[in-house]
Scaffold this active site. Sequence first.
Site, PDB file in Angstrom:
ATOM      1  N   PHE A 138       0.863  -1.183   0.000  1.00 34.21           N
ATOM      2  CA  PHE A 138       0.000   0.000   0.000  1.00 34.21           C
ATOM      3  C   PHE A 138       0.900   1.235   0.000  1.00 34.21           C
ATOM      4  CE2 PHE A 138      -2.397   3.492   1.748  1.00 34.21           C
ATOM      5  CZ  PHE A 138      -3.607   3.389   1.093  1.00 34.21           C
ATOM      6  N   ASP A 225       9.833   2.353   1.098  1.00 35.52           N
ATOM      7  CA  ASP A 225       8.760   3.151   1.691  1.00 35.52           C
ATOM      8  C   ASP A 225       8.775   2.950   3.206  1.00 35.52           C
ATOM      9  OD1 ASP A 225       6.321   4.082   2.679  1.00 35.52           O
ATOM     10  OD2 ASP A 225       5.110   3.224   1.064  1.00 35.52           O
ATOM     11  N   LYS A 254       3.952  10.260   8.164  1.00 38.22           N
ATOM     12  CA  LYS A 254       3.308   9.825   9.403  1.00 38.22           C
ATOM     13  C   LYS A 254       3.983  10.364  10.659  1.00 38.22           C
ATOM     14  CE  LYS A 254       0.629   5.881   7.742  1.00 38.22           C
ATOM     15  NZ  LYS A 254      -0.702   6.436   8.046  1.00 38.22           N
TER      16      LYS A 254
END
Length: 406
Positions: A138, A225, A254
């Site tokens: 994702f 990532d 984040k």
Amino acid sequence: MTAATPATTPSSPHVMNTYGRLPIALSHGQGCRVWDVNGREYLDALGGIAVNTVGHNHPQLVAALQDQVTKLIHTSNYYHIPLQEELAKLLVERSGMRSVFFCSTGLEANEAALKLARKFGHDKGIERPEVVVYEKAFHGRSIATLSATGNPKVQAGFGPLVEGFIRVPVNNIEALKKATEGNPNVVAVFFEAIQGEGGVNPMHMDYLRDVRALCNQRDWLLMIDEVQCGMGRTGKWFAHQWAGIQPDVMPLAKGLGSGVPVGAVVVGPKAATIFQPGNHGSTFGGNPLAMRAGVETIRIMEAEGLLANAEKVGKHLKASLEKALQAEIANGGVKEVRGQGLMLGIDLAKPCGALVQRAVDAGLLISVTADTVVRLVPSLILTTAEADQIVAILAPLISALLKEAA
């Protein structure tokens, strides 16, 4: 409770219906605890989905942001922004890489990484560059990151997807070699060090080293990532560092700003000069308020030893979950408790979405991802006592769910 404070189930009739929201609205927080508008307390084991690194209402972070608001919030990237250089230097020093591009979200960071890969290919004379991506990955919900994502459910309804991706299974170096053999258009391999939305699936250390070696051999960019698993969540600054390797491109977001939107792409020497003025940009990226949040987050993490805390409390939480669920693990109801540090997944043998509401009812915030995996990504300030409380609430809920008829 004031007259203006709602005492009923919250609703948002004027907000676009893009989220399956729980019937609560949060009012304020302190540390790893939050309270809703009706005054009910919850232990927050979700941390804003791995975002609230230093917890809620951290006095040093709050003071820094209040100070910055009185100076500059936004200027634009027409000018030098000293706080950008300060945060970039901190990230470069902790990653061993070269330079940083700032944006506002993980999606934007991943988009920038994909653009870097394509331009890397075009600069080598490759007309149609291709990037290797992974099953269950994702990377975001824009058209390009959605195309790189390995979840048909979130892709449904948004075709045609962007071309130029080769998909392979995780932790299988032979599958990667076979999928790319003889293909001169491959320019990069792109993956999460620990898949988040895909079910908290870690890449094996040997696999990370093998992919690094393959990228070196074939002149590909290694793009990792670290949007969800980075910023100290596993006990090192970045999850790939456990394998002793270094990527060429590393998207972050984040936890970087402890709740203030900050995204970044950190690059090593191989990717440092791919972008030139005009190739990429961001209106809000790198604004002074976001940069101050990033700088203060790193300072707090180091001052309070949060990397060591994430490793220690994460090990305790994982072991405690395995002990509390040992019967369910033995009978196959719980397949595995996996992950690292304070990024853990409890993989059940049946769908467990109902646990999210049941946990809320019991005073605990969690999420369920990939249908069957309970995800725990609390703030890095979590204590062992709070970890024990998570287990005390969650384990009985899981046991009860598994006993229910299908």
